[in-house]
Motif scaffolding. Sequence first.
Motif, PDB file in Angstrom:
ATOM      1  N   ILE A  18      -5.364  -3.711  -9.429  1.00 43.94           N
ATOM      2  CA  ILE A  18      -6.164  -4.849  -8.989  1.00 43.94           C
ATOM      3  C   ILE A  18      -6.961  -5.385 -10.174  1.00 43.94           C
ATOM      4  CG2 ILE A  18      -8.054  -5.601  -7.498  1.00 43.94           C
ATOM      5  CD1 ILE A  18      -7.196  -3.449  -5.506  1.00 43.94           C
ATOM      6  N   LYS A  19      -6.864  -6.689 -10.388  1.00 45.98           N
ATOM      7  CA  LYS A  19      -7.634  -7.332 -11.441  1.00 45.98           C
ATOM      8  C   LYS A  19      -8.587  -8.330 -10.800  1.00 45.98           C
ATOM      9  CE  LYS A  19      -4.828  -6.724 -15.542  1.00 45.98           C
ATOM     10  NZ  LYS A  19      -4.348  -7.373 -16.784  1.00 45.98           N
ATOM     11  N   HIS A  20      -9.858  -8.171 -11.114  1.00 42.16           N
ATOM     12  CA  HIS A  20     -10.878  -9.061 -10.549  1.00 42.16           C
ATOM     13  C   HIS A  20     -12.035  -9.129 -11.534  1.00 42.16           C
ATOM     14  CE1 HIS A  20     -13.654 -10.207  -6.928  1.00 42.16           C
ATOM     15  NE2 HIS A  20     -13.519 -11.162  -7.821  1.00 42.16           N
ATOM     16  N   GLY A  21     -11.924 -10.026 -12.507  1.00 43.61           N
ATOM     17  CA  GLY A  21     -12.970 -10.169 -13.513  1.00 43.61           C
ATOM     18  C   GLY A  21     -13.893 -11.328 -13.196  1.00 43.61           C
ATOM     19  N   GLN A  22     -14.857 -11.549 -14.059  1.00 44.41           N
ATOM     20  CA  GLN A  22     -15.835 -12.616 -13.855  1.00 44.41           C
ATOM     21  C   GLN A  22     -15.195 -13.992 -13.916  1.00 44.41           C
ATOM     22  OE1 GLN A  22     -19.106 -12.377 -16.557  1.00 44.41           O
ATOM     23  NE2 GLN A  22     -20.160 -14.196 -15.744  1.00 44.41           N
ATOM     24  N   ASP A  28       0.860  -1.183   0.000  1.00 44.43           N
ATOM     25  CA  ASP A  28       0.000   0.000   0.000  1.00 44.43           C
ATOM     26  C   ASP A  28       0.896   1.233   0.000  1.00 44.43           C
ATOM     27  OD1 ASP A  28      -1.600   2.236   0.959  1.00 44.43           O
ATOM     28  OD2 ASP A  28      -3.145   0.753   1.414  1.00 44.43           O
ATOM     29  N   ILE A  29       0.776   2.090  -1.013  1.00 47.79           N
ATOM     30  CA  ILE A  29       1.677   3.235  -1.148  1.00 47.79           C
ATOM     31  C   ILE A  29       1.528   4.216   0.005  1.00 47.79           C
ATOM     32  CG2 ILE A  29       2.163   5.277  -2.582  1.00 47.79           C
ATOM     33  CD1 ILE A  29       1.532   3.601  -5.020  1.00 47.79           C
ATOM     34  N   GLN A  30       0.324   4.338   0.534  1.00 50.98           N
ATOM     35  CA  GLN A  30       0.098   5.312   1.603  1.00 50.98           C
ATOM     36  C   GLN A  30       0.598   4.806   2.945  1.00 50.98           C
ATOM     37  OE1 GLN A  30      -3.942   6.612   1.890  1.00 50.98           O
ATOM     38  NE2 GLN A  30      -3.540   8.086   3.550  1.00 50.98           N
ATOM     39  N   THR A  31       0.315   3.571   3.292  1.00 41.78           N
ATOM     40  CA  THR A  31       0.694   3.042   4.612  1.00 41.78           C
ATOM     41  C   THR A  31       2.023   2.289   4.592  1.00 41.78           C
ATOM     42  OG1 THR A  31      -0.476   0.947   4.259  1.00 41.78           O
ATOM     43  CG2 THR A  31      -1.752   2.799   5.184  1.00 41.78           C
ATOM     44  N   ASP A  55      -7.443  -8.327   1.042  1.00 36.61           N
ATOM     45  CA  ASP A  55      -7.607  -7.199   1.974  1.00 36.61           C
ATOM     46  C   ASP A  55      -7.438  -5.860   1.270  1.00 36.61           C
ATOM     47  OD1 ASP A  55      -7.909  -8.970   4.148  1.00 36.61           O
ATOM     48  OD2 ASP A  55      -5.734  -9.185   4.307  1.00 36.61           O
ATOM     49  N   ALA A  56      -7.264  -5.905  -0.032  1.00 38.88           N
ATOM     50  CA  ALA A  56      -7.002  -4.676  -0.781  1.00 38.88           C
ATOM     51  C   ALA A  56      -8.277  -3.878  -1.002  1.00 38.88           C
ATOM     52  CB  ALA A  56      -6.353  -5.018  -2.120  1.00 38.88           C
ATOM     53  N   ASN A  57      -8.099  -2.557  -1.083  1.00 38.34           N
ATOM     54  CA  ASN A  57      -9.199  -1.629  -1.328  1.00 38.34           C
ATOM     55  C   ASN A  57      -8.985  -0.994  -2.700  1.00 38.34           C
ATOM     56  OD1 ASN A  57     -10.944   0.635  -1.400  1.00 38.34           O
ATOM     57  ND2 ASN A  57     -10.919   0.773   0.841  1.00 38.34           N
ATOM     58  N   ARG A  58      -9.991  -1.060  -3.547  1.00 41.12           N
ATOM     59  CA  ARG A  58      -9.864  -0.532  -4.902  1.00 41.12           C
ATOM     60  C   ARG A  58      -9.565   0.972  -4.915  1.00 41.12           C
ATOM     61  NH1 ARG A  58     -11.045  -3.248  -9.449  1.00 41.12           N
ATOM     62  NH2 ARG A  58     -11.939  -5.350  -9.278  1.00 41.12           N
ATOM     63  N   ASN A  59      -9.896   1.670  -3.825  1.00 43.42           N
ATOM     64  CA  ASN A  59      -9.669   3.108  -3.778  1.00 43.42           C
ATOM     65  C   ASN A  59      -8.223   3.455  -3.399  1.00 43.42           C
ATOM     66  OD1 ASN A  59     -12.393   3.675  -4.384  1.00 43.42           O
ATOM     67  ND2 ASN A  59     -12.965   3.370  -2.231  1.00 43.42           N
ATOM     68  N   PRO A  68      -9.007 -12.918  -8.179  1.00 43.54           N
ATOM     69  CA  PRO A  68      -8.454 -11.599  -7.853  1.00 43.54           C
ATOM     70  C   PRO A  68      -6.937 -11.652  -7.702  1.00 43.54           C
ATOM     71  CG  PRO A  68     -10.365 -12.089  -6.484  1.00 43.54           C
ATOM     72  CD  PRO A  68     -10.026 -13.354  -7.209  1.00 43.54           C
ATOM     73  N   HIS A  69      -6.239 -10.671  -8.285  1.00 44.28           N
ATOM     74  CA  HIS A  69      -4.789 -10.605  -8.165  1.00 44.28           C
ATOM     75  C   HIS A  69      -4.298  -9.213  -8.537  1.00 44.28           C
ATOM     76  CE1 HIS A  69      -5.410 -11.460 -12.452  1.00 44.28           C
ATOM     77  NE2 HIS A  69      -4.208 -10.925 -12.678  1.00 44.28           N
ATOM     78  N   PHE A  70      -3.060  -8.923  -8.146  1.00 46.44           N
ATOM     79  CA  PHE A  70      -2.402  -7.689  -8.563  1.00 46.44           C
ATOM     80  C   PHE A  70      -1.634  -7.953  -9.851  1.00 46.44           C
ATOM     81  CE2 PHE A  70      -2.514  -7.246  -3.857  1.00 46.44           C
ATOM     82  CZ  PHE A  70      -3.203  -6.049  -3.752  1.00 46.44           C
ATOM     83  N   ALA A  71      -1.553  -6.957 -10.693  1.00 52.48           N
ATOM     84  CA  ALA A  71      -0.772  -7.073 -11.929  1.00 52.48           C
ATOM     85  C   ALA A  71      -0.039  -5.765 -12.175  1.00 52.48           C
ATOM     86  CB  ALA A  71      -1.674  -7.400 -13.113  1.00 52.48           C
TER      87      ALA A  71
END
Length: 333
Positions: free
Chosen positions: A35-39, A6-9, A17-21, A43-46
């Motif tokens: 964040i990638k989370h399709g049908q 998390d860039i802020q924290t 536990d990730a927040n899209r915002n 869910p994963h980071f890319a």
Amino acid sequence: MLMAKDIQTNEVVSIHDANRNNKYCCPICHEPVIIKHGQHKIPHFAHARHHLCHAYKYKKESPLHLSMKHNLYQLFRHLNHRVALEYYIKDIEQIPDVFVNHHTAIEIQCSNIPFSDILMRSNGYYECGFDVVWIIDYQSLKFNGHLIDLTQFQQSLICGETLSIYALDNTTLQLHQIYLFSYCGDHTFMYYDHIISANDLLNRQSLNCKSSNNKLNHIPYHIKSNVIQDYIKRCRRKRNVNDLTLTAMYYAQRFDNTIPSCVGITTCHSLYCKISPVTWQMLLQSEQGTRLLIEHSFFMRTFYDDYKLTLTADRIDLLTTEYYDRINNIHNI
């Protein structure tokens, strides 16, 4: 990847536990990730631009790989182990899928890779004082009754200490130890499928199916005559005068295709011999053949064993003693 910073924290968080915002970056190269989370995707980071990641440490992983990684992480987490996802080991620039108790690296392998890559990555962990366990997808294994057919890649993941392959059934979330107790030739083995816990996986050196109540490894199994004949026909079609099976038949004075009943019997120690039981048992039919057998290498090719070791006289004694015991057992059935 399933973990990002998390860039802020400045905290490394799981995708769950990730927040899209929030904004995230790669823990290694510190470049932005999304964040990638399709049908149809787990869910994963890319990486926003994947080529920016240092030395491409994060490879593109299949949905099955990502799912197995997450499920293994949860299995160890529920048992209160210290467990990390995608922990970057800077000294060797490797990222185990799951890292347990800062000691055991768990590598999930869903696609075929060369044995040299398995050896190199495993040796990297050993040099750091870590253990390593390779896990494959249970559904990828090909069972045929009490026999299992293993590809060359799957054979390269056999644990030399326990003579087993370890697999995760991603549907039932059960871990399996596939204990191999006899080689039948043509990449086929007799096996015992043993469901184990995550703790068993960490302590697999003490987990020995051979000392369990399993009776299978005491059953003399005879390779069917039509299977032996098909194997010999394939050897003949190669038209190689140096073919070891045809050489064994020559030494045993078997110029036709009549094979004695004492050929084709499986044994536990045949697992160490890279040639078919049909071949080495034919070689035992003559003194010249026995000498030739000693010159050939082990069948086992794992990162626990030097696969260039020769089949020593001691191994030959174990192999032949067990073989003749099996013959007597078959005659007494």
